[in-house]
Design an enzyme around this catalytic site. Structure first.
Site, mmCIF file in Angstrom:
data_model
loop_
_atom_site.group_PDB
_atom_site.id
_atom_site.type_symbol
_atom_site.label_atom_id
_atom_site.label_comp_id
_atom_site.label_asym_id
_atom_site.label_seq_id
_atom_site.Cartn_x
_atom_site.Cartn_y
_atom_site.Cartn_z
ATOM 1 N N SER A 42 0.807 -1.224 0.000
ATOM 2 C CA SER A 42 0.000 0.000 0.000
ATOM 3 C C SER A 42 0.839 1.271 0.000
ATOM 4 O O SER A 42 0.322 2.347 -0.303
ATOM 5 C CB SER A 42 -0.937 0.008 1.210
ATOM 6 O OG SER A 42 -0.208 0.144 2.416
ATOM 7 N N LYS A 119 0.836 4.447 7.016
ATOM 8 C CA LYS A 119 0.361 5.290 5.921
ATOM 9 C C LYS A 119 1.005 6.669 6.058
ATOM 10 O O LYS A 119 1.749 6.954 6.994
ATOM 11 C CB LYS A 119 -1.164 5.449 5.950
ATOM 12 C CG LYS A 119 -1.955 4.163 6.024
ATOM 13 C CD LYS A 119 -1.955 3.379 4.735
ATOM 14 C CE LYS A 119 -2.790 2.107 4.878
ATOM 15 N NZ LYS A 119 -2.710 1.254 3.663
#
Length: 278
Positions: A42, A119
């Protein structure tokens, strides 16, 4: 008799040494640096599957999420951070706390699942964010975006999960060249990083997200392959992340393994030793 006492004392000393070592390691992991191995794609290309790094836990101070969770399903061990430091939970505050900056790459605790995620911070408290045709808008202004060629990788199983990468040029056969469009994104404040594009999908076109006070908005750099704040927690996404759920900042990759295990040293990527996370 003396030999038996000496043997018993030796075993006791060994046990004490192991216990002390575990306590020291626990304190070090809680207060200073937590190891983290990247399990998914990701955050490509900033972070690759198999990157191993230490998370700086001093960067934002401490909360209940700073305590480590220990889960070993094979032997039935499931100790959650809340089991140890739950008394610190509930006020959305931190001890010796400081605020993350926009563009920081952060490990945080998922607000519902309790799992550790990594993230990039793109939205700060009070911000309004929206995706329009794959372009991020912050407070009604588009972020800077420059084309930067393609990100290329081999179509093959990656990491311990053995997952295949998604490709913009799909279908791609095993061993073929998997491509993604590559851009340089510039956030307000000047932070620059690479983002990747695979396809046109729902999270490229969203409504406006208003970040609540004391919360942050996170996105993965591999934009079409990231479960992040664009999806609400009710739909299995991350949603807005409370301040107290931050664990630490990812500053530098220690080493990286392209194989199924980080112990397979012959698969380590020589170009990623001590590489800064940008």
């Amino acid at each position: 008799m003396t030999a038996k006492i000496s043997a018993g004392q030796s075993i006791l000393e060994t046990v004490k040494t192991v216990v002390y070592a575990l306590l020291i390691a626990g304190v070090f992991r809680t207060l200073f640096f937590q190891p983290f191995w990247i399990p998914s794609g990701s955050m490509k290309e900033t972070l690759l599957i198999g990157d191993f790094l230490f998370v700086n836990k001093m960067a934002y101070g401490y909360s209940y999420a700073s305590c480590p969770s220990l889960r070993i399903a094979s032997v039935g061990i499931d100790v959650d951070a809340k089991d140890i430091c739950g008394f610190l939970d509930g006020e959305n505050t931190r001890i010796l706390g400081s605020e993350p900056e926009r563009g920081d790459v952060v490990v945080f605790r998922h607000p519902v699942q309790g799992a550790d995620f990594i993230k990039r911070v793109v939205g700060l408290p009070g911000d309004k964010l929206q995706m329009k045709d794959g372009l991020l808008f912050i407070n009604e202004e588009p972020v800077g975006r420059e084309d930067a060629g393609n990100f290329e990788e081999l179509m093959a199983r990656q990491g311990p999960q053995g997952s295949h990468p998604r490709c913009e040029n799909a279908p791609v056969g095993q061993g073929g060249s998997c491509l993604k469009s590559r851009q340089i994104e510039t956030l307000p404040g000047g932070s620059k990083h690479v983002v990747l594009n695979i396809t046109n999908q729902g999270v490229d076109h969203t409504g406006v997200y208003q970040v609540p006070a004391g919360h942050y908005f996170f996105m993965g750099d591999n934009r079409d392959n990231s479960n992040d704040s664009r999806m609400p927690q009710t739909a299995g996404g991350v949603g807005f992340v409370p301040y107290e759920n931050l664990i630490g900042r990812a500053d530098r990759i220690i080493f990286s393994s392209a194989g199924r295990s980080m112990l397979f040293f012959w698969t380590w990527r020589s170009d990623r030793y001590f590489k800064a996370v940008e």
